[in-house]
Design a protein around this motif. Structure first.
Motif, PDB file in Angstrom:
ATOM      1  N   UNK A   1       0.970  -1.074   0.052  1.00 51.69           N
ATOM      2  CA  UNK A   1       0.152   0.002  -0.128  1.00 51.69           C
ATOM      3  C   UNK A   1       0.899   1.233   0.134  1.00 51.69           C
ATOM      4  N   UNK A   2       0.355   2.547  -0.354  1.00 48.19           N
ATOM      5  CA  UNK A   2       1.054   3.505  -0.223  1.00 48.19           C
ATOM      6  C   UNK A   2       1.852   3.851   1.136  1.00 48.19           C
ATOM      7  N   UNK A   3       1.315   3.268   2.081  1.00 42.68           N
ATOM      8  CA  UNK A   3       1.961   3.142   3.066  1.00 42.68           C
ATOM      9  C   UNK A   3       3.208   2.477   3.432  1.00 42.68           C
ATOM     10  N   UNK A   4       3.454   1.402   2.469  1.00 43.46           N
ATOM     11  CA  UNK A   4       4.577   0.547   2.563  1.00 43.46           C
ATOM     12  C   UNK A   4       4.134  -0.707   3.157  1.00 43.46           C
ATOM     13  N   UNK A   5       2.934  -0.904   3.556  1.00 44.64           N
ATOM     14  CA  UNK A   5       2.686  -1.978   4.398  1.00 44.64           C
ATOM     15  C   UNK A   5       1.899  -2.865   3.171  1.00 44.64           C
ATOM     16  N   UNK A   6       2.016  -4.310   3.570  1.00 42.48           N
ATOM     17  CA  UNK A   6       1.781  -5.156   2.473  1.00 42.48           C
ATOM     18  C   UNK A   6       0.422  -5.814   3.000  1.00 42.48           C
ATOM     19  N   UNK A   7      -0.532  -5.711   2.101  1.00 43.25           N
ATOM     20  CA  UNK A   7      -1.948  -6.243   2.631  1.00 43.25           C
ATOM     21  C   UNK A   7      -1.680  -7.770   2.509  1.00 43.25           C
ATOM     22  N   UNK A   8      -2.594  -8.729   3.266  1.00 43.94           N
ATOM     23  CA  UNK A   8      -2.876 -10.023   3.214  1.00 43.94           C
ATOM     24  C   UNK A   8      -3.648 -10.175   1.699  1.00 43.94           C
ATOM     25  N   UNK A   9      -3.288 -11.058   0.657  1.00 42.03           N
ATOM     26  CA  UNK A   9      -3.954 -11.259  -0.378  1.00 42.03           C
ATOM     27  C   UNK A   9      -5.531 -11.845   0.198  1.00 42.03           C
ATOM     28  N   UNK A  10      -6.488 -11.083  -0.490  1.00 45.58           N
ATOM     29  CA  UNK A  10      -8.005 -11.598  -0.375  1.00 45.58           C
ATOM     30  C   UNK A  10      -8.681 -10.970   1.036  1.00 45.58           C
ATOM     31  N   UNK A  11      -7.834 -10.594   1.901  1.00 44.26           N
ATOM     32  CA  UNK A  11      -8.344 -10.232   3.157  1.00 44.26           C
ATOM     33  C   UNK A  11      -8.665  -8.650   3.066  1.00 44.26           C
ATOM     34  N   UNK A  12     -10.000  -8.312   3.271  1.00 41.56           N
ATOM     35  CA  UNK A  12     -10.677  -7.163   3.066  1.00 41.56           C
ATOM     36  C   UNK A  12     -10.194  -6.334   4.435  1.00 41.56           C
ATOM     37  N   UNK A  13     -10.371  -6.533   5.492  1.00 38.80           N
ATOM     38  CA  UNK A  13     -10.055  -5.817   6.663  1.00 38.80           C
ATOM     39  C   UNK A  13      -9.512  -6.882   7.780  1.00 38.80           C
ATOM     40  N   UNK A  14      -8.467  -6.191   8.548  1.00 34.91           N
ATOM     41  CA  UNK A  14      -7.746  -6.805   9.606  1.00 34.91           C
ATOM     42  C   UNK A  14      -8.088  -5.817  11.009  1.00 34.91           C
ATOM     43  N   UNK A  15      -8.598  -6.668  11.827  1.00 39.77           N
ATOM     44  CA  UNK A  15      -9.005  -6.095  13.271  1.00 39.77           C
ATOM     45  C   UNK A  15      -8.149  -6.768  14.091  1.00 39.77           C
ATOM     46  N   UNK A  16      -7.443  -5.904  14.719  1.00 42.86           N
ATOM     47  CA  UNK A  16      -6.430  -6.264  15.942  1.00 42.86           C
ATOM     48  C   UNK A  16      -7.305  -6.105  17.285  1.00 42.86           C
ATOM     49  N   UNK A  17      -7.131  -7.251  18.056  1.00 45.53           N
ATOM     50  CA  UNK A  17      -7.835  -7.250  19.433  1.00 45.53           C
ATOM     51  C   UNK A  17      -6.647  -7.311  20.311  1.00 45.53           C
ATOM     52  N   UNK A  18      -6.584  -6.213  21.183  1.00 46.67           N
ATOM     53  CA  UNK A  18      -5.303  -6.209  22.064  1.00 46.67           C
ATOM     54  C   UNK A  18      -5.649  -5.762  23.683  1.00 46.67           C
ATOM     55  N   UNK A  19      -4.779  -6.028  24.377  1.00 40.02           N
ATOM     56  CA  UNK A  19      -4.780  -5.695  25.635  1.00 40.02           C
ATOM     57  C   UNK A  19      -3.253  -5.417  26.107  1.00 40.02           C
ATOM     58  N   UNK A  20      -3.252  -4.499  27.354  1.00 35.63           N
ATOM     59  CA  UNK A  20      -1.876  -4.200  27.966  1.00 35.63           C
ATOM     60  C   UNK A  20      -1.407  -5.257  28.705  1.00 35.63           C
TER      61      UNK A  20
ATOM     62  N   UNK B   1      -9.297  -4.391  25.066  1.00 36.56           N
ATOM     63  CA  UNK B   1     -10.065  -5.228  25.976  1.00 36.56           C
ATOM     64  C   UNK B   1      -9.244  -4.938  27.313  1.00 36.56           C
ATOM     65  N   UNK B   2     -10.114  -4.728  28.133  1.00 35.10           N
ATOM     66  CA  UNK B   2      -9.620  -4.476  29.564  1.00 35.10           C
ATOM     67  C   UNK B   2     -10.647  -4.698  30.684  1.00 35.10           C
ATOM     68  N   UNK B   3     -10.322  -4.884  32.073  1.00 34.34           N
ATOM     69  CA  UNK B   3     -11.126  -5.043  33.030  1.00 34.34           C
ATOM     70  C   UNK B   3     -11.084  -3.807  33.759  1.00 34.34           C
ATOM     71  N   UNK B   4     -12.267  -3.811  34.709  1.00 37.26           N
ATOM     72  CA  UNK B   4     -12.474  -2.345  35.142  1.00 37.26           C
ATOM     73  C   UNK B   4     -11.268  -1.900  36.281  1.00 37.26           C
ATOM     74  N   UNK B   5     -10.636  -2.832  36.925  1.00 33.06           N
ATOM     75  CA  UNK B   5      -9.415  -2.218  37.818  1.00 33.06           C
ATOM     76  C   UNK B   5      -8.401  -1.564  37.457  1.00 33.06           C
ATOM     77  N   UNK B   6      -7.821  -0.679  38.194  1.00 32.37           N
ATOM     78  CA  UNK B   6      -6.773   0.275  37.725  1.00 32.37           C
ATOM     79  C   UNK B   6      -5.618  -0.495  37.357  1.00 32.37           C
ATOM     80  N   UNK B   7      -5.198  -1.611  37.790  1.00 34.28           N
ATOM     81  CA  UNK B   7      -3.823  -2.209  37.476  1.00 34.28           C
ATOM     82  C   UNK B   7      -4.268  -2.831  35.797  1.00 34.28           C
TER      83      UNK B   7
END
Length: 301
Positions: free
Chosen positions: A40-59, A189-195
């Motif tokens: 892509x113009x950003x220099x990143x390479x799409x996965x052939x055939x995959x329309x959208x990538x969603x990353x699910x993350x947590x610290x 994704x997180x849980x409610x506590x501060x930590x």
């Protein structure tokens, strides 16, 4: 088709061989991305055939990120989309167990790994290549190479969404993802506590610095409804995701209760979102919130 033993060896060679290198549909109709490997113009390479990538993350680990990933992917599938899910946690893969997928990946004539399927999802995980009781002791470059192979050496086919379940933290796996792939959006994704919130904020800042759109925050284990007395308790605190949402101007995609059925379903390989008509599961609503980030993708509210 080659014998299973030879296929498993070949597939493992494609993913686990990294160590050697570095020691030395439903009713909906959708248009799909062309099978083009150009960057892509950003220099990143799409996965052939995959329309959208969603990353699910947590610290923070242990907040239920993999459970959210699995049920979100299934909720999108239930809406008629073609969906794959990638377990990007090389050190602690869990998706084969949670989705009840036990078959070995196959390899096609182009030496591409064919992902097994579970509950209608195409599934890839390092858990298919490493014995359950073995420990993966790899340095960062080996993990990065393995993930690159899971992006581009797997025959994902035509997908509307690829959900990537990231390991906790902001390390090599996350860096490999944001530098390699154009990501449509990230879910925190997180849980409610501060930590947990402290580390969730670090994940948000990482995605902001790498210019990855953040779709919103899911607060897991938000409350517990006692089946005996009917009292609702906030075991891990209350309102944590809302505070993060206000600070970073992000939507809260859902407040997920602490439910024994969720744990039982994950351990048995039959996620609740795969159960027709389950009355208390939340991911269809979360999936609709995510779909609404892209106009015209789905007809939900």
């Amino acid at each position: 088709t080659p014998p299973r033993s030879s296929v498993s060896t070949a597939a493992a060679g494609s993913a686990a061989g990294v160590a050697h290198d570095h020691s030395h549909a439903h009713g909906h109709t959708h248009t799909h991305a062309p099978r083009d490997v150009a960057k892509s113009p950003s220099g990143k390479r799409p996965i052939p055939g995959v329309r959208r990538v969603i990353a699910v993350a947590s610290g923070k680990g242990g907040v239920g990120k993999s459970t959210v990933s699995v049920n979100l992917a299934l909720a999108l599938h239930n809406q008629g989309y073609k969906v794959g899910i990638l377990d990007a946690d090389i050190y602690g893969p869990s998706l084969p167990l949670m989705l009840g997928v036990q078959q070995d990946p196959q390899v096609n004539d182009q030496n591409k790994i064919i992902p097994p399927e579970g509950h209608g999802l195409k599934v890839m995980s390092f858990g298919f290549f490493a014995p359950e009781e073995s420990a993966v002791i790899w340095r960062g470059p080996m993990v990065m190479k393995a993930l690159q192979q899971f992006f581009y050496d797997v025959e994902w086919g035509e997908l509307d969404f690829l959900v990537i379940d990231l390991p906790p933290g902001t390390g090599d796996a996350q860096l490999t993802l944001v530098q390699s792939l154009p990501i449509a959006g990230a879910v925190i994704v997180t849980t409610p506590q501060n930590v947990a919130l402290l580390d969730a904020v670090k994940g948000i800042i990482m995605f902001q610095k790498t210019e990855v759109p953040i779709l919103g925050v899911v607060e897991n284990m938000a409350s517990f409804h006692c089946p005996s007395c009917g009292v609702e308790s906030h075991i891990f605190g209350e309102g944590g995701a809302d505070k993060v949402s206000q600070k970073f101007e992000l939507p809260v995609l859902g407040h997920v209760p602490l439910m024994p059925e969720v744990r039982e379903a994950g351990d048995s390989g039959a996620p609740l979102t795969a159960v027709d008509g389950h009355p208390t599961w939340y991911c269809p609503e979360v999936a609709c919130c995510i779909c609404n980030c892209w106009n015209g993708i789905c007809g939900c509210g």
